[in-house]
Design an enzyme around this catalytic site. Structure first.
Site, PDB file in Angstrom:
ATOM      1  N   THR A 146      -4.723   6.331  -0.015  1.00  0.00           N
ATOM      2  CA  THR A 146      -5.895   7.133  -0.162  1.00  0.00           C
ATOM      3  C   THR A 146      -5.889   8.156  -1.076  1.00  0.00           C
ATOM      4  O   THR A 146      -4.833   8.958  -1.065  1.00  0.00           O
ATOM      5  CB  THR A 146      -6.311   7.882   1.447  1.00  0.00           C
ATOM      6  OG1 THR A 146      -6.196   6.611   2.388  1.00  0.00           O
ATOM      7  CG2 THR A 146      -7.547   8.532   1.410  1.00  0.00           C
TER       8      THR A 146
ATOM      9  N   ASP B 177       0.682  -1.363   0.158  1.00  0.00           N
ATOM     10  CA  ASP B 177       0.199   0.178  -0.038  1.00  0.00           C
ATOM     11  C   ASP B 177       0.785   1.154  -0.040  1.00  0.00           C
ATOM     12  O   ASP B 177       1.662   1.329   1.011  1.00  0.00           O
ATOM     13  CB  ASP B 177      -0.756   0.102   1.169  1.00  0.00           C
ATOM     14  CG  ASP B 177      -1.941   1.129   0.963  1.00  0.00           C
ATOM     15  OD1 ASP B 177      -2.334   1.559  -0.054  1.00  0.00           O
ATOM     16  OD2 ASP B 177      -2.601   1.420   2.163  1.00  0.00           O
TER      17      ASP B 177
ATOM     18  N   GLU C 105      -9.025   4.112  -2.601  1.00  0.00           N
ATOM     19  CA  GLU C 105      -7.887   3.921  -3.462  1.00  0.00           C
ATOM     20  C   GLU C 105      -8.166   3.226  -4.597  1.00  0.00           C
ATOM     21  O   GLU C 105      -9.149   2.325  -4.706  1.00  0.00           O
ATOM     22  CB  GLU C 105      -7.024   2.963  -2.437  1.00  0.00           C
ATOM     23  CG  GLU C 105      -6.651   3.512  -1.090  1.00  0.00           C
ATOM     24  CD  GLU C 105      -5.523   2.805  -0.411  1.00  0.00           C
ATOM     25  OE1 GLU C 105      -4.551   2.248  -0.915  1.00  0.00           O
ATOM     26  OE2 GLU C 105      -5.624   2.916   0.979  1.00  0.00           O
TER      27      GLU C 105
ATOM     28  N   HIS D 266      -3.810  13.818   0.765  1.00  0.00           N
ATOM     29  CA  HIS D 266      -3.847  12.981   1.806  1.00  0.00           C
ATOM     30  C   HIS D 266      -2.807  13.172   2.738  1.00  0.00           C
ATOM     31  O   HIS D 266      -3.105  13.283   3.870  1.00  0.00           O
ATOM     32  CB  HIS D 266      -4.081  11.548   1.172  1.00  0.00           C
ATOM     33  CG  HIS D 266      -4.375  10.740   2.396  1.00  0.00           C
ATOM     34  ND1 HIS D 266      -5.356  10.522   3.278  1.00  0.00           N
ATOM     35  CD2 HIS D 266      -3.499   9.648   2.679  1.00  0.00           C
ATOM     36  CE1 HIS D 266      -5.026   9.582   4.161  1.00  0.00           C
ATOM     37  NE2 HIS D 266      -3.988   9.073   3.948  1.00  0.00           N
TER      38      HIS D 266
ATOM     39  N   ASP E  18      -9.643   0.153   1.658  1.00  0.00           N
ATOM     40  CA  ASP E  18      -8.601   0.000   2.623  1.00  0.00           C
ATOM     41  C   ASP E  18      -9.049   0.326   4.103  1.00  0.00           C
ATOM     42  O   ASP E  18      -8.839   1.234   4.448  1.00  0.00           O
ATOM     43  CB  ASP E  18      -7.063   0.577   2.514  1.00  0.00           C
ATOM     44  CG  ASP E  18      -6.093   0.147   3.537  1.00  0.00           C
ATOM     45  OD1 ASP E  18      -6.348  -0.912   4.026  1.00  0.00           O
ATOM     46  OD2 ASP E  18      -5.143   0.851   3.634  1.00  0.00           O
TER      47      ASP E  18
END
Ligand code: MN
Length: 412
Positions: free
Chosen positions: A344, A121, A196, A128, A228
Site C-alpha cells: 500500500t 507483496d 499499489e 503506510h 490488493d
C-alpha cells in the site's frame, strides 16, 4: 504524429503500453494502446513490419504477453522505436492502411495481460507501515525493528489476480469481533482496498543467482496498477504468527495495460534517503523512484462518486530495485511474468493514505459521500477505481485504471 491524440490521453506516443485484447469473436492478440486506439501488433506483424527485428508474428497471437516479454529488452526497445517511427512519419505508407491494424479501444475486450507466475507483496511505504503500526501497536514503536533494514514482504497467490473490470463476491471468513469471545463465521465486515503498483518481471534468473540493486531494472518489463483487496477483520484474527493468508488471497486486480520502464524513464525522481544506512547488498544503482500520481475513486451503487485518495508511486521507502535485490539475495529465482506488488502506497497527508483502514483511521472517522452516506469500509455494490499517470512538460504517460465492483456474499 498522423494519429490525432488528445493531450490528456494516458496513452501518448511516449507511452506505448502493452495489453491483450480481442475484437468480437476474434483471437486474443497483443496490442499497444495509442490515444483511443489499439495498435494490433499481430496485424502489423503480418504486414512484414517487424521481421527484420527478428520477431515472429506468432508471438503476437497469444493469450498472454509472456512470450513477447521473454524476447528480451533489446527486442522491446527496437519495436518501440519502430512504432514511434511509423506514427511520427507523416508520409508513412502505413497511414493509408491504418484501418488494417488500428482498432478503437471501445470496440475491444481487454483480457488478463500476463500469465502471472509467482506473486510477492511488499510493504514498502513508510507512512503506510507507520500508520498501521500506530493503530495496531503504538506510535512510539510503530515500525517494527526490521522495517528500515529490509523490504518486508510475503508470498501471495497468483490464481486470484484478475484484470480490471472483473467483479468479485464479498468474501466469507472467520473473524473474532470481540477479544473475549469465540470467533464467528460470515461475510467480512471490513472490506478494504490497497493502493499499489506492481512490477512485472521481464527476465528469468537461475536459482542461486543474485541480482544487484544496480542491475535490478534489467529484470523489469514494466508496471501495472494493483488493487490488493483485503478483509481487515479476517486479517486481524488470522495473521498471527505467519502473516496474511485468506484475508488477502480472495481477489486482487491489475490494470489492463502494462507500462514499460522505458516509458516511465523521464519521470525518475530521487527516492527518500534511508536512515539508518542499509546493508551494502541493498545499496547501489541510482536509488530512484518513479513520479506517478495515483488516485482512488469510489462509486456507490446509487452513482455517488468520491475521490477518496491521492497518492504517488514516488513515496516508496524501498525502491523496486531494492525489492528485487532483496528478493534474490538468497538465490530465489525469478521468472518472466512474476508479479511483485509495492505494498500500500500512502503519502504524508491523510488524503494520500492508500487504504480505508488508514483513511478512516480504523473506522473512527468515516468518509462522507456527497449524498451524506458514509463509509468505514466498502459496501456491496461499491466500485473502486485506481488511476495512475505521470505528467510533466506536456508529456503524459498513464496507466488507465483498475476497477472492480463488490458483489454481495454468497448465502452461508
Ligand atoms: Mn498489499
Amino acid at each position: 504524429m498522423w494519429l490525432p491524440i488528445d493531450p490528456q490521453s494516458d496513452f501518448s506516443i511516449q507511452n506505448l503500453p502493452y495489453g491483450i485484447f480481442s475484437i468480437g469473436s476474434g483471437t486474443k492478440r497483443v496490442g499497444v494502446a495509442l490515444g483511443d486506439q489499439i495498435i494490433d501488433l499481430y496485424a502489423l506483424s503480418e504486414m512484414d513490419t517487424f521481421s527484420d527485428l527478428g520477431i515472429d508474428s506468432s508471438v503476437f497471437q497469444s493469450d498472454f504477453l509472456n512470450d513477447y516479454i521473454a524476447l528480451g529488452k533489446s527486442v522491446h526497445t527496437a519495436l518501440r522505436k519502430r512504432l514511434t517511427a511509423i506514427f511520427e512519419d507523416e508520409s508513412s505508407p502505413f497511414r493509408e492502411v491504418s484501418e488494417r491494424f488500428l482498432h478503437p479501444q471501445t470496440a475491444a475486450l481487454m483480457h488478463m495481460p500476463i500469465k502471472i507466475g509467482d506473486y510477492t507483496d511488499f510493504y514498502s511505504s513508510e507512512q503506510h507501515a507507520f500508520n498501521v503500526g500506530t493503530m495496531f501497536r503504538d506510535p512510539q514503536n510503530a515500525l517494527l525493528p526490521n522495517w528500515k533494514h529490509l523490504p518486508v514482504g510475503y508470498h501471495g497467490r497468483s490464481s486470484s489476480i484478475f484484470v480490471s473490470g472483473t467483479d468479485f463476491k464479498r468474501p466469507l471468513g472467520q473473524t473474532r469481533p470481540k477479544d473475549d469471545e469465540p470467533p464467528v463465521f460470515g461475510p467480512t465486515r471490513s472490506l478494504d482496498f490497497e493502493l499499489e503498483v506492481a512490477t512485472i518481471i521481464g527476465e528469468n534468473t537461475s536459482n542461486g543467482q543474485r541480482v544487484s540493486v544496480a542491475e535490478a531494472e534489467d529484470y523489469v518489463f514494466g508496471f501495472v496498477l494493483f488493487n490488493d483487496w483485503s478483509a481487515r477483520d479476517v486479517q486481524k484474527w488470522e495473521y498471527v504468527p505467519l502473516g496474511p493468508f485468506l484475508a488477502k488471497n480472495f481477489f486482487s486486480a491489475i490494470s489492463t495495460w502494462v507500462v514499460t520502464t522505458e516509458a516511465l524513464a523521464p519521470f525518475r525522481v530521487p527516492a527518500p534517503e534511508q536512515d539508518p544506512a542499509v546493508l551494502p547488498y541493498l545499496k547501489g544503482g541510482k536509488h530512484q523512484n518513479f513520479d506517478v500520481a495515483l488516485e482512488v475513486e469510489l462509486e456507490t451503487s446509487s452513482g455517488q462518486k468520491m475521490l477518496i485518495c491521492q497518492s504517488n508511486f514516488k513515496y516508496l521507502y524501498w525502491t523496486v530495485a531494492q525489492q528485487i535485490a532483496h528478493h534474490t539475495i538468497n538465490g530465489c529465482n525469478l521468472n518472466v511474468g512474476d508479479l511483485m506488488a509495492s505494498g500500500t502506497i500512502s503519502g504524508p497527508e491523510p488524503g494520500s493514505y492508500g487504504s480505508m483502514l488508514e483513511l478512516t483511521w480504523g473506522g473512527k472517522n468515516p468518509l462522507t459521500l456527497p449524498d451524506g452516506s458514509q463509509r468505514r469500509f466498502f459496501e456491496d455494490g461499491d466500485t473502486v477505481r485506481i488511476r495512475g499517470f505521470a505528467q510533466k512538460d506536456g508529456l503524459r504517460v498513464g496507466f488507465g485504471q483498475v476497477s472492480s465492483t463488490v458483489l454481495p456474499a454468497d448465502p452461508f
